[in-house]
Design a protein around this motif. Structure first.
Motif, PDB file in Angstrom:
ATOM      1  N   LEU A   1     118.775   6.157  51.038  1.00 41.36           N
ATOM      2  CA  LEU A   1     117.958   6.105  52.251  1.00 41.36           C
ATOM      3  C   LEU A   1     117.612   7.499  52.770  1.00 41.36           C
ATOM      4  CD1 LEU A   1     119.642   3.171  54.229  1.00 41.36           C
ATOM      5  CD2 LEU A   1     117.634   3.107  52.732  1.00 41.36           C
TER       6      LEU A   1
ATOM      7  N   THR B   1     114.772  -3.468  53.592  1.00 43.83           N
ATOM      8  CA  THR B   1     113.416  -2.919  53.652  1.00 43.83           C
ATOM      9  C   THR B   1     112.356  -4.017  53.676  1.00 43.83           C
ATOM     10  OG1 THR B   1     113.446  -2.686  51.238  1.00 43.83           O
ATOM     11  CG2 THR B   1     114.009  -0.740  52.542  1.00 43.83           C
ATOM     12  N   GLU B   2     112.691  -5.180  53.151  1.00 44.03           N
ATOM     13  CA  GLU B   2     111.747  -6.302  53.168  1.00 44.03           C
ATOM     14  C   GLU B   2     111.845  -7.114  54.462  1.00 44.03           C
ATOM     15  OE1 GLU B   2     112.738  -8.452  49.674  1.00 44.03           O
ATOM     16  OE2 GLU B   2     111.918  -6.930  48.305  1.00 44.03           O
TER      17      GLU B   2
ATOM     18  N   HIS C   1     110.176   0.912  47.694  1.00 40.53           N
ATOM     19  CA  HIS C   1     110.986   0.872  48.915  1.00 40.53           C
ATOM     20  C   HIS C   1     110.282   1.570  50.069  1.00 40.53           C
ATOM     21  CE1 HIS C   1     115.030   0.129  46.682  1.00 40.53           C
ATOM     22  NE2 HIS C   1     114.571  -0.984  47.215  1.00 40.53           N
TER      23      HIS C   1
ATOM     24  N   ASP D   1     117.011  -3.389  49.252  1.00 43.51           N
ATOM     25  CA  ASP D   1     115.817  -4.224  49.036  1.00 43.51           C
ATOM     26  C   ASP D   1     115.640  -5.220  50.174  1.00 43.51           C
ATOM     27  OD1 ASP D   1     115.031  -3.066  46.677  1.00 43.51           O
ATOM     28  OD2 ASP D   1     116.147  -4.453  45.409  1.00 43.51           O
TER      29      ASP D   1
ATOM     30  N   ARG E   1     109.161   3.471  60.282  1.00 47.19           N
ATOM     31  CA  ARG E   1     110.605   3.361  60.086  1.00 47.19           C
ATOM     32  C   ARG E   1     111.131   4.476  59.190  1.00 47.19           C
ATOM     33  NH1 ARG E   1     111.830  -2.558  58.098  1.00 47.19           N
ATOM     34  NH2 ARG E   1     109.780  -2.299  57.136  1.00 47.19           N
ATOM     35  N   ALA E   2     110.340   4.862  58.167  1.00 46.13           N
ATOM     36  CA  ALA E   2     110.768   5.952  57.285  1.00 46.13           C
ATOM     37  C   ALA E   2     110.913   7.260  58.054  1.00 46.13           C
ATOM     38  CB  ALA E   2     109.771   6.118  56.144  1.00 46.13           C
TER      39      ALA E   2
ATOM     40  N   LYS F   1     107.517  -0.510  51.426  1.00 43.50           N
ATOM     41  CA  LYS F   1     108.003  -1.672  52.176  1.00 43.50           C
ATOM     42  C   LYS F   1     108.550  -1.271  53.546  1.00 43.50           C
ATOM     43  CE  LYS F   1     109.257  -4.321  48.030  1.00 43.50           C
ATOM     44  NZ  LYS F   1     110.390  -4.787  47.194  1.00 43.50           N
ATOM     45  N   ILE F   2     109.254  -0.137  53.590  1.00 44.14           N
ATOM     46  CA  ILE F   2     109.798   0.321  54.861  1.00 44.14           C
ATOM     47  C   ILE F   2     108.681   0.638  55.842  1.00 44.14           C
ATOM     48  CG2 ILE F   2     111.033   2.230  55.974  1.00 44.14           C
ATOM     49  CD1 ILE F   2     112.828   2.367  53.549  1.00 44.14           C
TER      50      ILE F   2
ATOM     51  N   MET G   1     116.513  -1.289  60.087  1.00 35.93           N
ATOM     52  CA  MET G   1     115.584  -1.202  58.962  1.00 35.93           C
ATOM     53  C   MET G   1     114.715  -2.443  58.848  1.00 35.93           C
ATOM     54  SD  MET G   1     118.055   0.415  56.025  1.00 35.93           S
ATOM     55  CE  MET G   1     116.785   0.136  54.791  1.00 35.93           C
TER      56      MET G   1
END
Length: 352
Positions: free
Chosen positions: A264, A232-233, A306, A229, A314-315, A309-310, A350
């Motif tokens: 992940l 990712t934030e 998640h 959390d 980035r994902a 937010k990512i 991340m």
């Protein structure tokens, strides 16, 4: 004698006895300990036997070990006594020539058991012991062929059989799968987790997947999700603080990466599914992509949050980051302190 794996020796129905020279080698200390206890015939309540002697391989001298091997025991009723040299890597390296000569003509008064972390198979000593004595590899069996990866199916079967029986409980297959997902492949940690679960059920009662998530996951899973959390934030400071909390409690970075990667990696797979669908001229919903990636219904809401937010850039890079982290842990960053740096670097990526 052919090389034995500790899994086979420990699960064999018959008792096992050491040879005149026995070598236990492998990187799992718990597996070495279980194997040694079985070879010595110790039950759960026994710490040692009056006819066995433990020596520290860091300090032991060959002349002292040889004298012990040639000295009979007053308590063994004429049977040879066991001389155990623990942490014997340095001892074997220092006295290789003496050991080669001894293996060719061992004493009848004592049994020599050497416990090592590694024992290269291309040495004369290895080949001599493997030919006429006993070698036991104390590591999770690998897959077929030349694979070096642990065979997780054999590990799960071993947990459901040997380890669960140690704690007088029945571990269901699904529970074993979840346990490996959460705790990794360290048998010491897995044994501790199963011991905790055994306390929560009646003797002989089944341990279920839900129980593993509730009692073993507990604060560990909660803290792992808190790390994810925070990262990712974009809150790398909080992610690193939670990592410090886990490591201070005794967790190893090697065991933490599989737990963190489990979540992940599926986020990365979901992003890859979306990319593939778009390149194929199709549209796919976020929930469908997450389902294809392996998320279960009760995880879907949190996973979707998640992934949002990512963010997509980035994902899309997540699978590459995880591969890089895994390779570093198996190579340049294989020590505890360097392994921690790998996780810290991942969280900073991340959060960037």
């Amino acid at each position: 004698m052919p090389l034995l794996n500790a899994f086979d020796l420990l699960t064999a129905a018959s008792d096992s006895a050491p040879s005149a020279v026995t070598v236990l080698f492998g990187d799992d200390p718990m597996l070495r300990s279980w194997t040694l206890r079985k070879l010595l015939g110790l039950d759960a309540a026994e710490e040692d036997r009056p006819d066995s002697i433990d020596l520290d391989g860091e300090l032991a001298e060959w002349k002292d070990v040889r004298d012990e091997l040639q000295t009979g025991s007053l308590f063994s009723m004429g049977q040879p006594r066991s001389i155990v040299v623990r942490d014997a890597d340095k001892f074997v390296s220092k006295y290789r020539a003496e050991l080669e000569a001894y293996v060719a003509k061992p004493s009848s008064a004592g049994l020599l058991l050497l416990e090592l972390k590694s024992f290269p198979g291309n040495t004369r000593l290895y080949k001599a012991i493997n030919k006429t004595h006993l070698l036991v590899q104390c590591a999770i069996p690998t897959g077929s062929g030349r694979s070096t990866k642990p065979d997780l199916n054999k590990l799960k079967s071993f947990l459901c059989g040997f380890v669960a029986a140690r704690h007088q409980c029945k571990l269901q297959k699904g529970a074993a799968e979840t346990l490996v997902e959460l705790s990794g492949t360290s048998l010491g940690l897995l044994d501790t987790d199963i011991a905790k679960l055994a306390v929560c059920v009646e003797r002989g009662a089944p341990v279920t997947d839900d129980m593993v998530r509730k009692f073993v996951g507990g604060w560990r899973s909660k803290t792992t999700w808190e790390i994810i959390d925070a990262a990712t934030e974009g809150n790398s400071g909080e992610a690193l603080r939670q990592l410090d909390h886990l490591i201070a409690s005794g967790e190893k970075a090697f065991a933490l990466l599989p737990q963190i990667s489990w979540s992940l990696r599926r986020l990365g797979l979901a992003a890859a599914a979306i990319d593939y669908a778009e390149k194929s001229g199709r549209r796919i919903s976020l929930s469908d992509a997450l389902q294809q990636a392996g998320f279960r219904p009760f995880d879907m809401k949190k996973a979707e949050a998640h992934l949002r937010k990512i963010g997509r850039p980035r994902a899309q890079r997540m699978l590459g980051w995880l591969l890089d982290a895994d390779l570093k842990l198996k190579g340049t960053h294989s020590t505890d302190d360097r392994a921690r740096w790998v996780l810290e670097e991942l969280f900073l990526k991340m959060a960037s």
